[in-house]
Design a protein around this motif. Structure first.
Motif, mmCIF file in Angstrom:
data_model
loop_
_atom_site.group_PDB
_atom_site.id
_atom_site.type_symbol
_atom_site.label_atom_id
_atom_site.label_comp_id
_atom_site.label_asym_id
_atom_site.label_seq_id
_atom_site.Cartn_x
_atom_site.Cartn_y
_atom_site.Cartn_z
ATOM 1 N N PHE A 70 -3.998 -2.284 10.038
ATOM 2 C CA PHE A 70 -2.591 -2.521 10.338
ATOM 3 C C PHE A 70 -2.449 -3.391 11.587
ATOM 4 O O PHE A 70 -1.660 -4.343 11.631
ATOM 5 C CB PHE A 70 -1.895 -1.183 10.539
ATOM 6 N N GLY A 71 -3.229 -3.065 12.634
ATOM 7 C CA GLY A 71 -3.090 -3.778 13.892
ATOM 8 C C GLY A 71 -3.660 -5.182 13.859
ATOM 9 O O GLY A 71 -3.051 -6.123 14.373
ATOM 10 N N VAL A 72 -4.853 -5.357 13.256
ATOM 11 C CA VAL A 72 -5.511 -6.668 13.259
ATOM 12 C C VAL A 72 -4.912 -7.578 12.201
ATOM 13 O O VAL A 72 -4.665 -8.757 12.442
ATOM 14 C CB VAL A 72 -7.031 -6.499 13.035
ATOM 15 N N MET A 73 -4.667 -7.047 11.002
ATOM 16 C CA MET A 73 -4.240 -7.879 9.882
ATOM 17 C C MET A 73 -2.734 -7.859 9.655
ATOM 18 O O MET A 73 -2.209 -8.680 8.908
ATOM 19 C CB MET A 73 -4.937 -7.414 8.602
ATOM 20 N N GLY A 74 -2.051 -6.897 10.248
ATOM 21 C CA GLY A 74 -0.621 -6.774 10.005
ATOM 22 C C GLY A 74 -0.309 -6.386 8.573
ATOM 23 O O GLY A 74 0.740 -6.748 8.039
ATOM 24 N N LEU A 75 -1.226 -5.629 7.959
ATOM 25 C CA LEU A 75 -1.115 -5.319 6.539
ATOM 26 C C LEU A 75 -0.779 -3.853 6.331
ATOM 27 O O LEU A 75 -1.402 -2.970 6.929
ATOM 28 C CB LEU A 75 -2.426 -5.646 5.822
ATOM 29 N N ILE A 76 0.209 -3.565 5.492
ATOM 30 C CA ILE A 76 0.519 -2.196 5.096
ATOM 31 C C ILE A 76 -0.332 -1.870 3.880
ATOM 32 O O ILE A 76 -0.098 -2.386 2.787
ATOM 33 C CB ILE A 76 2.010 -2.036 4.771
ATOM 34 N N ASN A 77 -1.332 -1.030 4.057
ATOM 35 C CA ASN A 77 -2.295 -0.739 3.001
ATOM 36 C C ASN A 77 -2.107 0.681 2.488
ATOM 37 O O ASN A 77 -2.678 1.631 3.026
ATOM 38 C CB ASN A 77 -3.722 -0.939 3.519
ATOM 39 N N LEU A 78 -1.325 0.838 1.437
ATOM 40 C CA LEU A 78 -1.122 2.155 0.847
ATOM 41 C C LEU A 78 -2.353 2.646 0.093
ATOM 42 O O LEU A 78 -2.441 3.833 -0.222
ATOM 43 C CB LEU A 78 0.078 2.128 -0.113
ATOM 44 N N ALA A 79 -3.298 1.751 -0.197
ATOM 45 C CA ALA A 79 -4.486 2.126 -0.968
ATOM 46 C C ALA A 79 -5.596 2.697 -0.093
ATOM 47 O O ALA A 79 -6.685 2.980 -0.593
ATOM 48 C CB ALA A 79 -5.004 0.918 -1.738
ATOM 49 N N HIS A 80 -5.337 2.880 1.200
ATOM 50 C CA HIS A 80 -6.375 3.405 2.092
ATOM 51 C C HIS A 80 -6.801 4.806 1.666
ATOM 52 O O HIS A 80 -7.980 5.159 1.768
ATOM 53 C CB HIS A 80 -5.850 3.421 3.528
ATOM 54 N N GLY A 81 -5.865 5.602 1.181
ATOM 55 C CA GLY A 81 -6.210 6.932 0.694
ATOM 56 C C GLY A 81 -7.116 6.896 -0.524
ATOM 57 O O GLY A 81 -7.914 7.809 -0.743
ATOM 58 N N SER A 82 -7.015 5.842 -1.330
ATOM 59 C CA SER A 82 -7.890 5.703 -2.493
ATOM 60 C C SER A 82 -9.330 5.475 -2.061
ATOM 61 O O SER A 82 -10.275 5.924 -2.730
ATOM 62 C CB SER A 82 -7.415 4.550 -3.378
ATOM 63 N N ALA A 105 -0.096 -0.592 -6.478
ATOM 64 C CA ALA A 105 -0.766 -0.843 -7.758
ATOM 65 C C ALA A 105 -2.256 -0.511 -7.659
ATOM 66 O O ALA A 105 -2.850 0.010 -8.618
ATOM 67 C CB ALA A 105 -0.569 -2.299 -8.168
ATOM 68 N N LEU A 106 -2.859 -0.793 -6.504
ATOM 69 C CA LEU A 106 -4.266 -0.448 -6.315
ATOM 70 C C LEU A 106 -4.493 1.061 -6.372
ATOM 71 O O LEU A 106 -5.528 1.519 -6.872
ATOM 72 C CB LEU A 106 -4.761 -0.999 -4.970
ATOM 73 N N ILE A 107 -3.529 1.843 -5.873
ATOM 74 C CA ILE A 107 -3.634 3.303 -5.976
ATOM 75 C C ILE A 107 -3.753 3.715 -7.436
ATOM 76 O O ILE A 107 -4.616 4.532 -7.815
ATOM 77 C CB ILE A 107 -2.413 3.989 -5.328
ATOM 78 N N PHE A 122 -7.215 2.613 -8.865
ATOM 79 C CA PHE A 122 -8.296 3.483 -8.393
ATOM 80 C C PHE A 122 -8.215 4.867 -9.038
ATOM 81 O O PHE A 122 -9.246 5.443 -9.426
ATOM 82 C CB PHE A 122 -8.235 3.615 -6.867
ATOM 83 N N SER A 123 -7.019 5.416 -9.153
ATOM 84 C CA SER A 123 -6.861 6.752 -9.724
ATOM 85 C C SER A 123 -7.293 6.787 -11.183
ATOM 86 O O SER A 123 -8.068 7.668 -11.604
ATOM 87 C CB SER A 123 -5.404 7.213 -9.588
ATOM 88 N N GLU A 124 -6.823 5.827 -11.962
ATOM 89 C CA GLU A 124 -7.185 5.806 -13.375
ATOM 90 C C GLU A 124 -8.657 5.448 -13.567
ATOM 91 O O GLU A 124 -9.319 5.976 -14.467
ATOM 92 C CB GLU A 124 -6.294 4.822 -14.134
ATOM 93 N N GLY A 125 -9.178 4.547 -12.732
ATOM 94 C CA GLY A 125 -10.594 4.210 -12.821
ATOM 95 C C GLY A 125 -11.479 5.398 -12.496
ATOM 96 O O GLY A 125 -12.495 5.637 -13.170
ATOM 97 N N THR A 126 -11.107 6.160 -11.455
ATOM 98 C CA THR A 126 -11.868 7.352 -11.091
ATOM 99 C C THR A 126 -11.792 8.406 -12.185
ATOM 100 O O THR A 126 -12.797 9.047 -12.526
ATOM 101 C CB THR A 126 -11.348 7.932 -9.764
#
Length: 305
Positions: free
Chosen positions: A30-42, A101-103, A106-110
């Motif tokens: 978040f700090g370096v890239m300024g990116l909101i990454n909801l897929a971090h939990g995945s 979408a990545l969540i 990852f969920s369906e792939g797992t």
């Protein structure tokens, strides 16, 4: 009662350390890239499943731990190069939609790879059993090992960010990405390394937590919410803030669930006191977050805009 209080303090410390592993990677991205990454939990979930799978195949928890780091780091690097790299110049709504979408992916792939049933990780024999603590109570050796390992990783991360060339580049990238790119730093490679590092930390946390609860699809999302609470409290981009915020959330949640039901027993029957106390305890961390935002909108160690 005093021994039980000390035990809950250790549980709060363990919870806080595990949250730090999750939140530190998130606040770096978040700090370096300024990116909101909801897929971090995945990526947290990937680490837990990789540890459980490798441990089951090899019979070694330690190889499973290495597998969790490698799988999460590789998954993070691939995600950054294939998907995330195209989102840096986009607005936050596009980032939220893409990482959500990545969540799902990852969920369906797992679920496709491992099925819908939870997996279980066994504690290694060398860390099984309990040890007598100074207060006279017995505490699981493995939980102590998690605390020590988490604090060691925290110290290593502080040294990496503060004392190494890579850390200097990460901090410079947070301050002025255009300038370090103009100075010849490969910004794409730096972002991939940062994302893979954050993913590896999340995967390590997933592997540790997988030994204390079942490993299942969707296990990363509740922890992701707490990680966002942590970086809001500590301040976006601050590793020190992530550590202090994680410990604050860990102690607040654990001690709230322990002390509030006891306090309400003076006014209600035990069953009602437990229900009311537990409900209020689950709200405490958000009350703390709201209080911090009211007093210091940038977080405890965040930089004012």
């Amino acid at each position: 009662m005093f021994s039980l209080f000390l035990e809950q303090l250790l549980n709060g410390l363990q919870s806080g350390v595990m949250l730090f592993l999750m939140a530190s990677g998130l606040t770096l991205v978040f700090g370096v890239m300024g990116l909101i990454n909801l897929a971090h939990g995945s990526l947290y979930m990937v680490g837990a499943f990789a540890c459980a799978a490798v441990a089951a195949w090899t019979g070694s928890f330690w190889l499973g731990l290495v597998g969790s780091l490698m799988a999460a780091a590789i998954a993070g690097a691939l995600v950054e190069m294939i998907v995330i790299r195209r989102l840096y110049a986009r607005d936050h709504l596009d980032q939220v939609l893409a990482t959500f979408a990545l969540i799902l992916i990852f969920s369906e792939g797992t679920r496709w790879l491992f099925g819908s049933f939870p997996l279980f990780l066994s504690v290694p024999d060398v860390l099984s059993g309990t040890v007598v603590m100074p207060g006279g109570f017995q505490y699981p050796i493995f939980r102590l090992a998690i605390i020590i390992a988490g604090l060691t990783v925290a110290i290593g991360l502080f040294l990496l960010i503060g004392k190494t060339r890579l850390g200097i580049r990460i901090r410079a990238g947070e301050a002025d990405r255009g300038m370090i790119a103009a100075l010849g730093v490969n910004i794409d490679r730096l972002y991939t390394i940062v994302f893979a590092l954050g993913a590896a930390l999340a995967g390590l946390a997933g592997a540790f937590v997988g030994t204390t609860q079942s490993v299942q699809v969707g296990m990363g999302e509740p922890v992701l919410i707490l990680a966002f609470v942590v970086i809001v409290i500590g301040g976006i981009g601050s590793i020190k803030g992530a550590l202090i915020g994680s410990l604050l959330v860990g102690f607040t949640d654990t001690m709230g669930r322990f002390l509030l039901p006891i306090g309400f027993e003076a006014f209600f029957d035990p069953a009602s006191a437990t229900a009311i106390g537990s409900a209020l305890a689950s709200m405490l961390i958000y009350i703390v977050m709201a209080l911090v935002l009211f007093l210091r909108p940038s977080g405890l160690f965040g930089t004012e805009a």
